[in-house]
Motif scaffolding. Structure first.
Motif, mmCIF file in Angstrom:
data_model
loop_
_atom_site.group_PDB
_atom_site.id
_atom_site.type_symbol
_atom_site.label_atom_id
_atom_site.label_comp_id
_atom_site.label_asym_id
_atom_site.label_seq_id
_atom_site.Cartn_x
_atom_site.Cartn_y
_atom_site.Cartn_z
ATOM 1 N N LEU A 100 0.823 -1.207 0.000
ATOM 2 C CA LEU A 100 0.000 0.000 0.000
ATOM 3 C C LEU A 100 0.860 1.262 0.000
ATOM 4 O O LEU A 100 0.513 2.253 -0.643
ATOM 5 C CB LEU A 100 -0.938 -0.016 1.202
ATOM 6 C CG LEU A 100 -2.035 -1.084 1.106
ATOM 7 C CD1 LEU A 100 -2.695 -1.303 2.454
ATOM 8 C CD2 LEU A 100 -3.068 -0.692 0.060
ATOM 9 N N HIS A 104 0.662 4.159 -3.095
ATOM 10 C CA HIS A 104 -0.216 5.257 -2.682
ATOM 11 C C HIS A 104 -0.103 6.515 -3.542
ATOM 12 O O HIS A 104 -1.026 7.321 -3.591
ATOM 13 C CB HIS A 104 0.012 5.599 -1.197
ATOM 14 C CG HIS A 104 1.169 6.522 -0.941
ATOM 15 N ND1 HIS A 104 2.482 6.101 -0.938
ATOM 16 C CD2 HIS A 104 1.210 7.852 -0.676
ATOM 17 C CE1 HIS A 104 3.276 7.118 -0.676
ATOM 18 N NE2 HIS A 104 2.537 8.195 -0.518
ATOM 19 N N ASN A 132 -5.687 10.178 -5.239
ATOM 20 C CA ASN A 132 -5.916 8.871 -4.644
ATOM 21 C C ASN A 132 -6.835 8.027 -5.540
ATOM 22 O O ASN A 132 -6.600 6.831 -5.767
ATOM 23 C CB ASN A 132 -6.528 9.035 -3.252
ATOM 24 C CG ASN A 132 -6.310 7.836 -2.372
ATOM 25 O OD1 ASN A 132 -5.213 7.295 -2.328
ATOM 26 N ND2 ASN A 132 -7.342 7.418 -1.668
ATOM 27 N N SER A 135 -4.899 6.874 -8.486
ATOM 28 C CA SER A 135 -4.077 5.693 -8.190
ATOM 29 C C SER A 135 -4.885 4.420 -8.409
ATOM 30 O O SER A 135 -4.382 3.436 -8.964
ATOM 31 C CB SER A 135 -3.557 5.750 -6.749
ATOM 32 O OG SER A 135 -2.665 6.826 -6.562
ATOM 33 N N LEU A 162 -5.936 1.132 -0.677
ATOM 34 C CA LEU A 162 -5.549 2.225 -1.554
ATOM 35 C C LEU A 162 -6.646 3.283 -1.637
ATOM 36 O O LEU A 162 -6.383 4.486 -1.593
ATOM 37 C CB LEU A 162 -5.253 1.662 -2.949
ATOM 38 C CG LEU A 162 -4.623 2.594 -3.973
ATOM 39 C CD1 LEU A 162 -3.283 3.106 -3.494
ATOM 40 C CD2 LEU A 162 -4.474 1.871 -5.312
ATOM 41 N N HIS A 165 -7.610 5.449 1.897
ATOM 42 C CA HIS A 165 -6.306 5.866 2.429
ATOM 43 C C HIS A 165 -6.442 6.616 3.751
ATOM 44 O O HIS A 165 -5.631 6.448 4.658
ATOM 45 C CB HIS A 165 -5.616 6.747 1.389
ATOM 46 C CG HIS A 165 -4.201 7.099 1.708
ATOM 47 N ND1 HIS A 165 -3.210 6.154 1.822
ATOM 48 C CD2 HIS A 165 -3.604 8.292 1.940
ATOM 49 C CE1 HIS A 165 -2.063 6.745 2.112
ATOM 50 N NE2 HIS A 165 -2.274 8.043 2.188
ATOM 51 N N ALA A 212 -0.881 4.748 5.761
ATOM 52 C CA ALA A 212 -1.366 6.131 5.714
ATOM 53 C C ALA A 212 -0.606 7.025 6.691
ATOM 54 O O ALA A 212 -0.193 8.139 6.341
ATOM 55 C CB ALA A 212 -2.858 6.169 6.006
ATOM 56 N N ASP A 215 2.906 7.797 5.617
ATOM 57 C CA ASP A 215 2.960 8.872 4.626
ATOM 58 C C ASP A 215 3.114 10.221 5.318
ATOM 59 O O ASP A 215 3.942 11.051 4.928
ATOM 60 C CB ASP A 215 1.686 8.831 3.787
ATOM 61 C CG ASP A 215 1.720 9.786 2.598
ATOM 62 O OD1 ASP A 215 2.821 10.162 2.178
ATOM 63 O OD2 ASP A 215 0.635 10.125 2.099
#
Length: 405
Positions: A100, A104, A132, A135, A162, A165, A212, A215
């Motif tokens: 993931l 992302h 997102n 993606s 995905l 997110h 998430a 990130d």
């Protein structure tokens, strides 16, 4: 099967996503004899064209400004490392968390968030643009490599993580949530939901939550690093943020007189460590309170499990506020953003008016398509561009391409 293949099932927590309990793929495929479904997904993502293009897509600084600044690819690798660390500490499926993290940003436009903002503006009459959702579109449609299906045919859990997110996209009543609450879900998500139910009204797996938050941690750390190295602000200015001031005091106390490049690195690495350790401690606390017996208990918890503590969440918000003022709104950055904004806007306008100006196969089969479908084709083409290719395309079509180096 897991025990026979030696995939470490005994170390996985009961609430983790077991790979061989996956809900499967949209197009059924035989299982791999050597890889779990999530390891297979990770490999498909790494070998995709979209993943390779991340090398030449911007984070904050455009491609010409220096080889030491982050790109989408280096950011993605950093997110992957943090996601795996969180997953390992919480006894989650590391491969799903890594998968993931790697996927992302596949839908990001050239030129970072400026490119996304302009694309959203251009696509406003046709449902807007969201990286997102793009993606998802990349891995379910735009990647065309396999003989039997479009996209990468990833496992249900990978697609779910995905799409969700940042949490549920719909309420239990089916109303859009979060940034979509005053509009509707993006086109790509709505279109895919007609093929496969990704449970858009629940939280995703703990692995998706780990990716998430990884990130956010990576973003904060590397934008501090890049901002400092670019000279957008001085180290001492970080004392305006108590969280950063405490780290700076810690570094200076332990290493007085340290040269600036090492001083920067020590600040950045300590910030990552503090945030990672905070997330682990907070997640363990929330897991103890929830006492989940399955991954579905994570999905139905009604709140995020893998997250910052309240104190760290407040500190992280202050870091982002600092970065917004010192980096993202710095005049040097804004000046470049204005230039690249024109590049994306010009390209969309030209291709929208003259879709045949796009190369094959993008200009093929346009006859009979509705206006919205042509605009989406143009959007897909531009969103897949690297920074450098977008500049080259602008130079091919216009006589006044900005000089970005």
């Amino acid at each position: 099967m897991e025990a026979d293949l030696g995939f470490g099932a005994q170390s996985r927590a009961i609430f983790a996503q077991a790979p061989f309990e996956s809900r499967g793929r949209l197009c059924p495929e035989p299982e791999s004899p050597t890889r779990t479904p999530f390891q297979r997904d990770r490999d498909r993502i790494i070998h995709s064209s979209a993943f390779r293009r991340l090398k030449h897509k911007t984070q904050v600084f455009v491609y010409h400004e220096g080889d030491h600044f982050r790109t989408r690819l280096t950011h993605t690798i950093e997110v992957s490392q943090i996601a795996r660390s969180l997953a390992r500490a919480l006894r989650l499926d590391e491969d799903l968390a890594e998968c993931l993290a790697l996927a992302h940003d596949l839908g990001h436009t050239p030129f970072g968030h400026e490119g996304e903002d302009v694309m959203h503006e251009c696509m406003a009459p046709y449902g807007g643009f969201d990286h997102n959702a793009q993606s998802l579109r990349v891995v379910t449609s735009l990647e065309q490599r396999y003989a039997e299906f479009d996209g990468l045919n990833l496992a249900w859990e990978t697609l779910e993580g995905l799409v969700k997110h940042n949490g549920p996209l719909l309420s239990e009543e089916g109303a859009p949530l979060g940034k979509f609450k005053d509009s509707e879900l993006p086109f790509a998500i709505r279109a895919y939901a007609e093929k496969q139910d990704l449970l858009l009204d629940t939280w995703p797996s703990a692995e998706a939550q780990a990716a998430a938050i990884a990130d956010d941690i990576a973003y904060d750390a590397h934008d501090l690093d890049d901002g400092l190295r670019a000279g957008l602000f001085a180290i001492e200015e970080m004392r305006d943020v108590p969280y950063l001031a405490s780290i700076l005091d810690e570094v200076d106390s332990k290493y007085p007189g340290l040269e600036e490049s090492r001083r920067i690195h020590e600040i950045v690495r300590r910030s990552i460590t503090r945030m990672v350790e905070d997330v682990i401690a907070e997640a363990l606390k929330r897991l103890k309170a929830l006492d989940p017996k399955s991954t579905n208990d994570i999905r139905s918890a009604g709140h995020c499990i893998v997250d910052f503590s309240p104190d760290m969440a407040a500190a992280e918000k202050e870091v982002k506020k600092f970065l917004f003022a010192r980096v993202y709104r710095h005049e040097d950055v804004l000046a470049v953003r204005r230039q690249v904004s024109r590049v994306v806007r010009d390209l969309f306008s030209r291709f929208r008016a003259e879709p045949q100006a796009m190369p094959t196969p993008w200009c093929d089969g346009l006859e009979g398509l509705k206006e919205e479908q042509v605009a989406r084709r143009v959007c897909d083409y531009i969103a897949g561009m690297t920074d450098r290719f977008a500049i080259d395309e602008h130079r091919r079509l216009f006589d006044d391409t900005p000089d970005l180096g």
